[in-house]
Design a protein around this motif. Structure first.
Motif, mmCIF file in Angstrom:
data_model
loop_
_atom_site.group_PDB
_atom_site.id
_atom_site.type_symbol
_atom_site.label_atom_id
_atom_site.label_comp_id
_atom_site.label_asym_id
_atom_site.label_seq_id
_atom_site.Cartn_x
_atom_site.Cartn_y
_atom_site.Cartn_z
ATOM 1 N N LEU A 45 0.720 -1.156 0.062
ATOM 2 C CA LEU A 45 -0.038 -0.290 0.023
ATOM 3 C C LEU A 45 0.908 1.130 -0.039
ATOM 4 O O LEU A 45 0.381 2.314 -0.640
ATOM 5 C CB LEU A 45 -1.065 -0.179 1.292
ATOM 6 C CG LEU A 45 -1.951 -1.165 1.302
ATOM 7 C CD1 LEU A 45 -2.630 -1.343 2.477
ATOM 8 C CD2 LEU A 45 -2.884 -1.094 0.229
ATOM 9 N N HIS A 46 2.028 1.124 0.728
ATOM 10 C CA HIS A 46 2.801 2.521 0.714
ATOM 11 C C HIS A 46 3.740 2.768 -0.237
ATOM 12 O O HIS A 46 4.214 3.656 -0.533
ATOM 13 C CB HIS A 46 3.584 2.502 2.105
ATOM 14 C CG HIS A 46 2.964 2.533 3.199
ATOM 15 N ND1 HIS A 46 3.658 2.553 4.436
ATOM 16 C CD2 HIS A 46 1.738 2.225 3.498
ATOM 17 C CE1 HIS A 46 2.773 2.790 5.523
ATOM 18 N NE2 HIS A 46 1.590 2.610 4.955
ATOM 19 N N GLN A 47 3.554 1.911 -1.598
ATOM 20 C CA GLN A 47 4.177 2.156 -2.650
ATOM 21 C C GLN A 47 3.096 2.384 -3.732
ATOM 22 O O GLN A 47 3.805 2.689 -4.877
ATOM 23 C CB GLN A 47 4.929 0.791 -3.292
ATOM 24 C CG GLN A 47 6.161 0.285 -2.161
ATOM 25 C CD GLN A 47 6.645 -0.716 -2.590
ATOM 26 O OE1 GLN A 47 6.605 -1.737 -3.545
ATOM 27 N NE2 GLN A 47 7.790 -1.480 -1.804
ATOM 28 N N LEU A 48 2.085 2.381 -3.397
ATOM 29 C CA LEU A 48 1.076 2.918 -4.513
ATOM 30 C C LEU A 48 1.149 4.225 -4.873
ATOM 31 O O LEU A 48 1.125 5.356 -4.053
ATOM 32 C CB LEU A 48 -0.389 2.643 -4.187
ATOM 33 C CG LEU A 48 -0.723 0.962 -3.760
ATOM 34 C CD1 LEU A 48 -2.089 1.017 -3.215
ATOM 35 C CD2 LEU A 48 -0.645 0.429 -5.333
ATOM 36 N N ARG A 78 -0.695 2.715 6.618
ATOM 37 C CA ARG A 78 -0.487 3.087 8.156
ATOM 38 C C ARG A 78 0.141 4.404 8.125
ATOM 39 O O ARG A 78 0.778 4.952 6.986
ATOM 40 C CB ARG A 78 0.431 2.077 8.648
ATOM 41 C CG ARG A 78 -0.159 0.686 8.926
ATOM 42 C CD ARG A 78 -1.105 0.785 9.849
ATOM 43 N NE ARG A 78 -0.827 1.086 11.287
ATOM 44 C CZ ARG A 78 -0.472 0.445 12.204
ATOM 45 N NH1 ARG A 78 -0.294 -0.988 12.132
ATOM 46 N NH2 ARG A 78 -0.337 0.677 13.508
ATOM 47 N N SER A 79 -0.009 5.222 9.161
ATOM 48 C CA SER A 79 0.904 6.423 9.278
ATOM 49 C C SER A 79 0.654 7.364 8.347
ATOM 50 O O SER A 79 -0.735 7.737 8.199
ATOM 51 C CB SER A 79 2.453 6.038 9.361
ATOM 52 O OG SER A 79 2.670 5.234 10.249
ATOM 53 N N GLU A 111 -2.865 -0.185 19.532
ATOM 54 C CA GLU A 111 -1.665 0.544 19.556
ATOM 55 C C GLU A 111 -2.072 2.213 19.423
ATOM 56 O O GLU A 111 -3.315 2.567 19.246
ATOM 57 C CB GLU A 111 -0.889 0.128 18.425
ATOM 58 C CG GLU A 111 -0.345 -1.100 18.112
ATOM 59 C CD GLU A 111 0.461 -1.375 16.873
ATOM 60 O OE1 GLU A 111 0.636 -0.423 16.291
ATOM 61 O OE2 GLU A 111 0.536 -2.548 16.768
ATOM 62 N N ARG A 112 -1.044 2.825 19.750
ATOM 63 C CA ARG A 112 -1.467 4.386 19.836
ATOM 64 C C ARG A 112 -2.144 4.764 18.728
ATOM 65 O O ARG A 112 -2.876 5.571 18.581
ATOM 66 C CB ARG A 112 -0.090 5.089 20.590
ATOM 67 C CG ARG A 112 -0.417 6.582 20.481
ATOM 68 C CD ARG A 112 0.795 7.226 20.909
ATOM 69 N NE ARG A 112 2.042 6.901 19.736
ATOM 70 C CZ ARG A 112 1.974 7.709 18.761
ATOM 71 N NH1 ARG A 112 1.044 8.752 18.453
ATOM 72 N NH2 ARG A 112 3.047 7.557 17.841
ATOM 73 N N THR A 113 -1.396 4.332 17.584
ATOM 74 C CA THR A 113 -1.679 4.742 16.159
ATOM 75 C C THR A 113 -3.201 4.235 15.899
ATOM 76 O O THR A 113 -4.020 5.236 15.094
ATOM 77 C CB THR A 113 -0.692 4.469 15.259
ATOM 78 O OG1 THR A 113 -0.611 3.075 15.150
ATOM 79 C CG2 THR A 113 0.561 4.991 15.130
ATOM 80 N N ASP A 114 -3.501 3.095 16.615
ATOM 81 C CA ASP A 114 -5.027 2.637 15.967
ATOM 82 C C ASP A 114 -6.024 3.595 16.768
ATOM 83 O O ASP A 114 -7.054 3.937 16.344
ATOM 84 C CB ASP A 114 -4.980 1.406 16.526
ATOM 85 C CG ASP A 114 -4.096 0.245 15.595
ATOM 86 O OD1 ASP A 114 -3.993 0.659 14.700
ATOM 87 O OD2 ASP A 114 -3.996 -0.527 16.232
#
Length: 249
Positions: free
Chosen positions: A102-105, A119-120, A161-164
């Motif tokens: 996903l982060h390379q799309l 994420r992030s 998690e905190r990010t969640d």
């Protein structure tokens, strides 16, 4: 080739396996095992059909992961197609499977619904794009449904998690907005249905059976307020109604 083209080839149904955290080799193997088991059962059920029909029913596997190292991708011989979209890595053709990183799309509209599962920073930028869309944009409606399901799934977990937690808080206004919009749409639909019923009943009371000409006046009449269309329905003759409103239908 665009992402929609990537997902459409080869033809057939699709199985999506999304991962919140970077996928591991063991998890990839588990996904392959499950889809191969599904294919085996489908082929068993359709063994009396011809080969073309069998090929069309075989599902494709799409593993969605925020990130994946080149070592993991190479271990499954997963690489982008020539001139294909970055981030979409296909396994051997016979496996009809791919790992979408996903982060390379690329940051384009047709990948938005996938990048929302990242994420992030990738996910935050995708959320910014989503919130910038008009409220009635079809992509926004579809993406909101996906995010509502994601929020519900995250809220049900105990090991957040905190990010969640931060994501749940950011998704809350979108969820509330979606609910309010659905309520307003339901109210508006109910009002329109009620007004249509009132007009139909008044027309039927005055003129009996509603022929096509009389029916063609209903939608133009609905453009008026009840205070405007009620006296017209009570005062105008059939010919006057048809002459005044049917011409606009």
């Amino acid at each position: 080739m665009g992402l929609l083209g990537e997902l459409a080839s080869p033809p057939g149904p699709s199985i999506f396996e999304p991962f919140r955290n970077p996928v591991t080799p063991t998890e990839i193997c588990d996904c392959l095992f499950k889809v191969l088991a599904v294919r085996r059962e489908l082929l068993r059920q359709s063994r009396r059909q011809n080969a073309l029909e069998q090929k069309q029913i075989l599902p494709k596997l799409w593993i969605l992961t925020p990130t994946a190292s080149s070592k993991i991708l190479a271990g499954f011989n997963a690489f982008p197609k020539p001139n294909g979209m970055p981030g979409v890595n296909f396994l051997g053709e016979s496996l009809a499977s791919a790992i979408i990183v996903l982060h390379q799309l690329p940051q384009i509209p047709e990948t938005l619904w996938l990048r929302l599962l990242g994420r992030s920073g990738v996910q935050q930028r995708a959320l910014d794009e989503l919130e910038a869309l008009p409220i009635n944009h079809p992509l926004r409606a579809s993406a909101n449904r996906l995010l509502i399901n994601l929020q519900k799934n995250l809220a049900a977990r105990q090991d957040l998690e905190r990010t969640d937690t931060e994501l749940i808080m950011r998704l809350a206004p979108l969820y509330q907005q979606d609910q309010e919009q659905a309520i307003q749409q339901g109210i508006q639909t109910g009002i329109q249905q009620g007004e249509r019923l009132v007009i139909e009943n008044l027309l039927r009371t005055r003129f009996g059976t509603l022929d096509p000409e009389v029916l063609s006046t209903i939608d133009p009449l609905l453009a008026l307020t009840p205070e405007e269309f009620t006296p017209l329905l009570l005062q105008l003759s059939r010919e006057e109604l048809v002459a005044r409103f049917a011409q606009d239908s």
